[in-house]
Design a protein around this motif. Structure first.
Motif, mmCIF file in Angstrom:
data_model
loop_
_atom_site.group_PDB
_atom_site.id
_atom_site.type_symbol
_atom_site.label_atom_id
_atom_site.label_comp_id
_atom_site.label_asym_id
_atom_site.label_seq_id
_atom_site.Cartn_x
_atom_site.Cartn_y
_atom_site.Cartn_z
ATOM 1 N N THR A 1 0.829 -1.206 0.000
ATOM 2 C CA THR A 1 0.000 0.000 0.000
ATOM 3 C C THR A 1 0.866 1.260 0.000
ATOM 4 O OG1 THR A 1 -1.796 -1.145 1.148
ATOM 5 C CG2 THR A 1 -1.780 1.259 1.271
ATOM 6 N N LYS A 2 1.916 1.249 0.800
ATOM 7 C CA LYS A 2 2.820 2.408 0.835
ATOM 8 C C LYS A 2 3.485 2.625 -0.527
ATOM 9 C CE LYS A 2 3.975 2.316 5.772
ATOM 10 N NZ LYS A 2 5.076 2.187 6.772
ATOM 11 N N GLY A 3 3.906 1.523 -1.153
ATOM 12 C CA GLY A 3 4.541 1.645 -2.462
ATOM 13 C C GLY A 3 3.615 2.248 -3.498
ATOM 14 N N ALA A 4 2.357 1.801 -3.502
ATOM 15 C CA ALA A 4 1.380 2.345 -4.443
ATOM 16 C C ALA A 4 1.150 3.830 -4.189
ATOM 17 C CB ALA A 4 0.068 1.579 -4.330
ATOM 18 N N ASN A 5 1.075 4.222 -2.923
ATOM 19 C CA ASN A 5 0.811 5.628 -2.601
ATOM 20 C C ASN A 5 1.967 6.536 -3.001
ATOM 21 O OD1 ASN A 5 -1.839 5.915 -1.554
ATOM 22 N ND2 ASN A 5 -1.223 4.834 0.310
ATOM 23 N N VAL A 6 3.196 6.009 -3.011
ATOM 24 C CA VAL A 6 4.323 6.821 -3.483
ATOM 25 C C VAL A 6 4.094 7.227 -4.941
ATOM 26 C CG1 VAL A 6 6.786 6.778 -4.059
ATOM 27 C CG2 VAL A 6 6.006 5.872 -1.858
ATOM 28 N N VAL A 7 3.617 6.289 -5.745
ATOM 29 C CA VAL A 7 3.336 6.584 -7.155
ATOM 30 C C VAL A 7 2.175 7.562 -7.287
ATOM 31 C CG1 VAL A 7 2.560 5.615 -9.355
ATOM 32 C CG2 VAL A 7 4.250 4.389 -7.976
ATOM 33 N N PHE A 8 1.076 7.274 -6.617
ATOM 34 C CA PHE A 8 -0.110 8.122 -6.751
ATOM 35 C C PHE A 8 0.145 9.536 -6.243
ATOM 36 C CE2 PHE A 8 -2.732 3.992 -6.424
ATOM 37 C CZ PHE A 8 -2.660 3.818 -7.792
ATOM 38 N N ASP A 9 0.903 9.669 -5.143
ATOM 39 C CA ASP A 9 1.216 11.003 -4.621
ATOM 40 C C ASP A 9 2.050 11.785 -5.632
ATOM 41 O OD1 ASP A 9 -0.163 10.448 -2.318
ATOM 42 O OD2 ASP A 9 1.613 10.057 -1.090
ATOM 43 N N ARG A 10 3.012 11.111 -6.274
ATOM 44 C CA ARG A 10 3.838 11.783 -7.281
ATOM 45 C C ARG A 10 3.004 12.205 -8.480
ATOM 46 N NH1 ARG A 10 5.761 8.710 -11.151
ATOM 47 N NH2 ARG A 10 6.426 7.005 -9.774
#
Length: 386
Positions: free
Chosen positions: A53-62
Motif C-alpha cells: 500500500t505504501k509503495g502504491a501511494n508513493v506513485v499516486f502522490d507523485r
C-alpha cells in the motif's frame, strides 16, 4: 457562419457525450478517479499489505503532485480485511456502494478476492494486480481481471521440480491453510512431484492463528518428507522453518511461493530462515539495489516515507505504475470499457521488478516467469529461472 455553428454543435455534442460517459462510470469525475483495495493491514499477511500500500501511494502522490492523469487526481481508498472474510466483504461493500470506486488495485487474499468477484463482476469493475497469485484471479468472466505475475500453481510446480533435481528428493509434502490459497499450492506441489517423477506423500492443514508446529513436523518426518511446500501466513512460515531447525530436520527443504518471498523473511535475526526457498514471479529488490531502476525506486521511496523499502513495497509501486499507464492510455474519456481496452495494449519492460509485462485481449496475465530463490546470510539469492 453555418460551418462555425456546425463545428460548435459537434464540439458541444462531444463534450456532452464525454460528460455523460463519466457520469455513468462510477468513481470518475471531472477531477478525480477513485481506486479501491481490500488489503491486509493488520492480519497474518500485513507484512505484504502494508508495504504494498505504501509503495502504491508513493506513485499516486507523485502523479497527483504533477497534475494527475488527464487532469484527474487519483484517490486510493484501502480497507483493512485483517485476512478475515467478514471484514473483507464489509470492505468490498463500502468501496463499491459508498465510495463508488472505479477499479480495484492490489486487493489481498485468494478467498477474499474470489468472494469479491461476486460484487465486482456484475458492475464490470476492473480488478488489477491482486495480491494473490491463484489461478482463480483470472476466472470467468475474465474481461475485468488483470494479474501481474505467474500463479501459485506454477511457482510450486517449478520449485518442487528444481528441489527434486538439485537435491535428489523423493518425497514431497505440504503444510497449508485449508483455503483456496492453500489448495492452489497443494495442486501445484502435486503437479511438480508428478513432473519430477517423485511422490507426494503427506499434508498437514493449519489455522491462521496456529503457532505450534512440532506435531505436524514430527508427522512429516515420520512420512519421510524431503521437500515441504508451505502455504501459511508470513510469521507461520518463519516459525515452521525455525522449529524444523530446532528439531534437527536439516535435510528437509522448505519451499514457499510469492506469499513468502518477503524481505522480512530473509532478514530474520540469527539466520533462522537461511536455507529457506521461495519461488516467485519477480526478482528480489535488495540483491539488485545497485541497478538503475531499483536504486531510483529506493531513493524515491525513502524520500517519500523515511523508510527503506521491502520487496512488496516494490510490488505496490510497480502495480500502481501499471494502473497509471492504463489510465493514461485510456484517454480523457475514461470508462470501464476504455480502461480495459487500454490495459490490453500494455507491453513494456518493468526494470524494477525484472519482468517483461505484456497484456492482450486473450492474455490478462502480465508475466509468467518463475524465479526460485534461497535465503543465504540474511538475503535472497536467485538460484533458478524458468
Amino acid at each position: 457562419m453555418k460551418n462555425v455553428i456546425m463545428r460548435l454543435a459537434a464540439a458541444t455534442a462531444l463534450t456532452a457525450s464525454a460528460t455523460l460517459a463519466n457520469a455513468q462510470t462510477q468513481g470518475v469525475t471531472d477531477d478525480e478517479i477513485i481506486i479501491g483495495s481490500v488489503n491486509d493491514l493488520s492480519g497474518i499477511f500485513a507484512a505484504v499489505g502494508v508495504p504494498a500500500t505504501k509503495g502504491a501511494n508513493v506513485v499516486f502522490d507523485r502523479v497527483n503532485a504533477n497534475g494527475g492523469v488527464h487532469g484527474r487526481t487519483i484517490r486510493y481508498v484501502v480497507e483493512d480485511n485483517g485476512y478475515q472474510m467478514p471484514r473483507a466483504m464489509q470492505g468490498y461493500n463500502k468501496l463499491l456502494n459508498r465510495d463508488k470506486v472505479f477499479a480495484m488495485l492490489q486487493s489481498l487474499g485468494t478467498p477474499m478476492n474470489v468472494a469479491g468477484f461476486k460484487l465486482l463482476d456484475p458492475k464490470g469493475i476492473p480488478n488489477v494486480a491482486p495480491l494473490s497469485a491463484a489461478r482463480q484471479m483470472l476466472q470467468e468472466p475474465m474481461d475485468n481481471k488483470f494479474t501481474a505475475f505467474s500463479t501459485y500453481f506454477d511457482q510450486s510446480r517449478v520449485g518442487v521440480k528444481y528441489l527434486a533435481g538439485e537435491f535428489g528428493g523423493q518425497s514431497v509434502c505440504s503444510m497449508y491453510l485449508p483455503t483456496d490459497f492453500g489448495a492452489e499450492i497443494v495442486e501445484g506441489t502435486k503437479a511438480g512431484a508428478e513432473e519430477a517423477g517423485i511422490t507426494f506423500v503427506a499434508e498437514t492443514t493449519h489455522k491462521p492463528d496456529e503457532t505450534d508446529f512440532v506435531g505436524s513436523l514430527s508427522k512429516l518426518k515420520e512420512e519421510g518428507c524431503d521437500i515441504v511446500t508451505i502455504a501459511l501466513g508470513v510469521r507461520q512460515a518463519i516459525t515452521v522453518v525455525g522449529t524444523a531447525k530446532k528439531m534437527g530436520l536439516t535435510d528437509m527443504k522448505f519451499l514457499g511461493t510469492s506469499a513468502s518471498f518477503l524481505t522480512v523473511v530473509a532478514q530474520v535475526p540469527g539466520g533462522v530462515t537461511d536455507g529457506f526457498y521461495a519461488a516467485a514471479s519477480w526478482q528480489d529488490l535488495w540483491s539488485r539495489a545497485e541497478d538503475p531502476a531499483p536504486a531510483a525506486f529506493i531513493e524515491e521511496y525513502k524520500a517519500a516515507t523515511g523508510e527503506d523499502p521491502v520487496g512488496f513495497a516494490m510490488l505496490g509501486y510497480s502495480a500502481a505504475e501499471t494502473m497509471v499507464k492504463a489510465l493514461e492510455a485510456a484517454g480523457p474519456d475514461l470508462t470501464h470499457e476504455s480502461f480495459i481496452a487500454a490495459m490490453e495494449t500494455l507491453d513494456y519492460q518493468d526494470e524494477l521488478v525484472g519482468n517483461h509485462m505484456t497484456f492482450g485481449p486473450d492474455d490478462h496475465q502480465g508475466a509468467d516467469s518463475v524465479y526460485v530463490n534461497v535465503v543465504e546470510n540474511g538475503a535472497w539469492k536467485m538460484v533458478y529461472e524458468e
